[in-house]
Design a protein around this motif. Structure first.
Motif, mmCIF file in Angstrom:
data_model
loop_
_atom_site.group_PDB
_atom_site.id
_atom_site.type_symbol
_atom_site.label_atom_id
_atom_site.label_comp_id
_atom_site.label_asym_id
_atom_site.label_seq_id
_atom_site.Cartn_x
_atom_site.Cartn_y
_atom_site.Cartn_z
ATOM 1 N N PRO A 1 0.746 -1.217 0.081
ATOM 2 C CA PRO A 1 -0.013 0.149 -0.102
ATOM 3 C C PRO A 1 0.875 1.242 0.030
ATOM 4 C CG PRO A 1 -0.638 -1.728 1.627
ATOM 5 C CD PRO A 1 0.563 -2.082 1.089
ATOM 6 N N LEU A 2 0.453 2.217 -0.814
ATOM 7 C CA LEU A 2 0.960 3.454 -0.684
ATOM 8 C C LEU A 2 1.418 4.153 0.583
ATOM 9 C CD1 LEU A 2 2.405 5.412 -2.883
ATOM 10 C CD2 LEU A 2 0.380 6.858 -2.915
ATOM 11 N N TRP A 3 0.406 4.221 1.688
ATOM 12 C CA TRP A 3 0.501 4.954 2.802
ATOM 13 C C TRP A 3 1.658 3.910 3.698
ATOM 14 C CZ3 TRP A 3 0.458 1.416 6.837
ATOM 15 C CH2 TRP A 3 -0.228 0.253 6.977
ATOM 16 N N LEU A 4 2.062 2.705 3.397
ATOM 17 C CA LEU A 4 2.913 1.773 4.186
ATOM 18 C C LEU A 4 4.193 2.437 3.637
ATOM 19 C CD1 LEU A 4 3.539 -0.267 6.091
ATOM 20 C CD2 LEU A 4 3.409 -1.952 4.356
ATOM 21 N N ASN A 5 4.465 2.592 2.211
ATOM 22 C CA ASN A 5 5.808 3.195 1.910
ATOM 23 C C ASN A 5 5.836 4.620 2.168
ATOM 24 O OD1 ASN A 5 6.855 1.585 -1.023
ATOM 25 N ND2 ASN A 5 4.670 1.177 -0.540
ATOM 26 N N HIS A 6 4.823 5.422 2.373
ATOM 27 C CA HIS A 6 5.013 6.680 2.987
ATOM 28 C C HIS A 6 5.425 6.548 4.316
ATOM 29 C CE1 HIS A 6 3.064 10.825 3.130
ATOM 30 N NE2 HIS A 6 4.387 10.922 3.339
ATOM 31 N N THR A 7 4.941 5.730 5.153
ATOM 32 C CA THR A 7 5.282 5.366 6.542
ATOM 33 C C THR A 7 6.764 5.093 6.600
ATOM 34 O OG1 THR A 7 3.144 4.905 7.209
ATOM 35 C CG2 THR A 7 5.036 4.217 8.730
ATOM 36 N N PHE A 8 7.282 4.335 5.715
ATOM 37 C CA PHE A 8 8.663 3.757 5.946
ATOM 38 C C PHE A 8 9.618 5.120 5.610
ATOM 39 C CE2 PHE A 8 12.384 1.826 4.088
ATOM 40 C CZ PHE A 8 12.826 1.181 5.114
ATOM 41 N N ALA A 9 9.156 5.554 4.324
ATOM 42 C CA ALA A 9 9.979 6.901 4.062
ATOM 43 C C ALA A 9 10.002 8.082 5.155
ATOM 44 C CB ALA A 9 9.405 7.802 2.613
ATOM 45 N N LYS A 10 9.119 8.040 5.951
ATOM 46 C CA LYS A 10 9.104 9.064 7.345
ATOM 47 C C LYS A 10 10.078 8.562 8.433
ATOM 48 C CE LYS A 10 4.338 10.945 6.690
ATOM 49 N NZ LYS A 10 3.029 11.022 7.129
ATOM 50 N N MET A 11 10.001 7.221 8.329
ATOM 51 C CA MET A 11 10.762 6.619 9.361
ATOM 52 C C MET A 11 12.322 6.765 8.959
ATOM 53 S SD MET A 11 11.077 2.638 10.514
ATOM 54 C CE MET A 11 12.017 2.288 9.016
ATOM 55 N N MET A 12 12.468 6.692 7.620
ATOM 56 C CA MET A 12 13.853 6.863 7.370
ATOM 57 C C MET A 12 14.366 8.280 7.463
ATOM 58 S SD MET A 12 15.060 4.045 6.422
ATOM 59 C CE MET A 12 16.347 3.988 5.514
ATOM 60 N N CYS A 13 13.460 9.224 7.271
ATOM 61 C CA CYS A 13 13.870 10.649 7.653
ATOM 62 C C CYS A 13 14.138 11.034 9.096
ATOM 63 C CB CYS A 13 12.867 11.617 6.830
ATOM 64 S SG CYS A 13 12.586 11.550 5.163
ATOM 65 N N SER A 14 13.264 10.281 9.691
ATOM 66 C CA SER A 14 13.241 10.657 11.036
ATOM 67 C C SER A 14 14.498 10.176 11.773
ATOM 68 C CB SER A 14 12.023 10.165 11.927
ATOM 69 O OG SER A 14 12.126 8.542 11.870
ATOM 70 N N ILE A 15 15.038 9.168 11.217
ATOM 71 C CA ILE A 15 16.528 8.355 11.873
ATOM 72 C C ILE A 15 17.487 9.285 11.220
ATOM 73 C CG2 ILE A 15 15.402 6.348 12.595
ATOM 74 C CD1 ILE A 15 16.657 5.106 10.075
ATOM 75 N N GLY A 16 17.674 10.044 10.377
ATOM 76 C CA GLY A 16 18.699 11.181 10.011
ATOM 77 C C GLY A 16 18.809 10.492 8.424
ATOM 78 N N ARG A 17 18.128 9.951 7.591
ATOM 79 C CA ARG A 17 18.592 9.492 6.413
ATOM 80 C C ARG A 17 17.975 10.476 5.325
ATOM 81 N NH1 ARG A 17 21.556 4.903 6.325
ATOM 82 N NH2 ARG A 17 21.080 4.514 4.059
ATOM 83 N N ASP A 18 17.256 11.447 5.916
ATOM 84 C CA ASP A 18 16.536 12.272 4.849
ATOM 85 C C ASP A 18 17.417 12.902 3.474
ATOM 86 O OD1 ASP A 18 17.723 13.644 7.249
ATOM 87 O OD2 ASP A 18 16.874 15.597 6.368
ATOM 88 N N GLU A 19 18.844 13.027 3.849
ATOM 89 C CA GLU A 19 19.385 13.714 2.695
ATOM 90 C C GLU A 19 20.305 12.720 2.019
ATOM 91 O OE1 GLU A 19 21.412 17.157 3.691
ATOM 92 O OE2 GLU A 19 19.646 18.325 4.176
#
Length: 318
Positions: A161-179
């Motif tokens: 589901p798209l929302w699950l991909n979105h949640t995972f991307a948010k998590m990656m950003c939250s742990i400092g991998r955003d850039e």
């Protein structure tokens, strides 16, 4: 259906095209290319490229429309092509928010439209299609007609589901991998570079045009997107899924897509076409990959001819 053939060197800027820079509202320098369109232009066309693209990739298509009398313009998005970079690592595609690109487009459109003859139309590819659709919804642009090649109205999510991909991307950003890049190479996760051409187009020579431009102009090359880009892209996609968003767009829109696309979601394109009040579609199968305007002639000619007929109907000479 066969489009008029344009004989040109796809690895050189045509002599009748002009490259220049324009300045966004906040002072950012953005690259553009223009064809004048002759003494009595058919109208004016703005081409919006996809993620990681640069206008050199589409010289053949831009020259085709210039030869048909259009005054043609294309720009490199902020942070792509030769419009600068947004991170210290120039290989990583990034943006703070898609609304920044919408603001750039709004500012450019107002001035470009005032300086060019109508009718005014937009041709957009992939991420350019996502941004064009948002710009229509947000009334940042008001073209007479829009044609979109494999618009990024949805993305391939490996069945999740798209929302699950979105949640995972948010998590990656939250742990400092955003850039940091969301994957290593090519156009999607777990895809080696030697498969990139097959993902994009079945035309080997046209694919190699891009590699040739990377050698000629190394500054235009861009690699995978950042995790923040992924998160913001999914947020923009989900925004357009809200009720009464696409339903209020009155602009005639032609959506070109292929069921063999490995990058954007063709089911989502078809679904959204049914929400748009004035939409037409041309859907290919396994004979076409993502970059429809850079495909083999049998596919590309159909796209160009259909776009021509669509523009003749919805953006006639004034």
């Amino acid at each position: 259906m066969h489009a008029q053939k344009i004989h040109m060197d796809r690895r050189a800027i045509p002599s009748d095209a002009t490259e220049s820079l324009w300045t966004a509202e906040d002072g950012w320098s953005i690259r553009r290319i223009d064809w004048a369109g002759g003494h009595e232009p058919r109208g004016s066309m703005l081409f919006l490229p996809g993620r990681g693209d640069h206008y050199e990739k589409y010289l053949e298509t831009l020259a085709y429309y210039a030869a048909r009398g259009w005054r043609v313009t294309s720009v490199d998005w902020r942070g792509q092509g030769a419009s600068g970079r947004l991170l210290a690592d120039p290989e990583v595609g990034h943006i703070d928010d898609f609304s920044t690109w919408i603001a750039d487009l709004r500012y450019f459109w107002t001035r470009w439209k005032a300086e060019t003859p109508g009718p005014h139309v937009v041709l957009a590819h992939s991420m350019g299609g996502q941004l064009a659709m948002r710009a229509l919804v947000e009334k940042a642009i008001d073209p007479d007609a829009v044609a979109m090649s494999a618009p990024m109205l949805g993305i391939q999510t490996a069945g999740l589901p798209l929302w699950l991909n979105h949640t995972f991307a948010k998590m990656m950003c939250s742990i400092g991998r955003d850039e940091l890049p969301a994957w290593k190479v090519s156009e999607k996760p777990l895809s080696p570079m030697h498969d990139r051409g097959k993902i994009l187009t079945g035309d080997k020579d046209r694919y190699e045009d891009e590699l040739a431009w990377w050698a000629l102009r190394p500054e235009v090359k861009l690699g995978p997107p950042s995790w923040h880009w992924i998160e913001r892209a999914i947020d923009s996609i989900r925004l357009l899924d809200r009720p009464a968003m696409l339903e209020k767009v009155q602009t005639p829109i032609l959506l070109l897509a292929t069921t063999a696309d490995q990058l954007v979601s063709t089911p989502r394109i078809i679904k959204d076409s049914k929400r748009l009040p004035h939409a037409e579609t041309l859907i290919f199968g396994k004979e076409a990959a993502h970059e429809l305007l850079r495909e083999v002639d049998a596919v590309r000619d159909q796209c160009l001819s259909r776009i021509d007929a669509f523009l003749d109907m919805h953006a006639p000479v004034k």
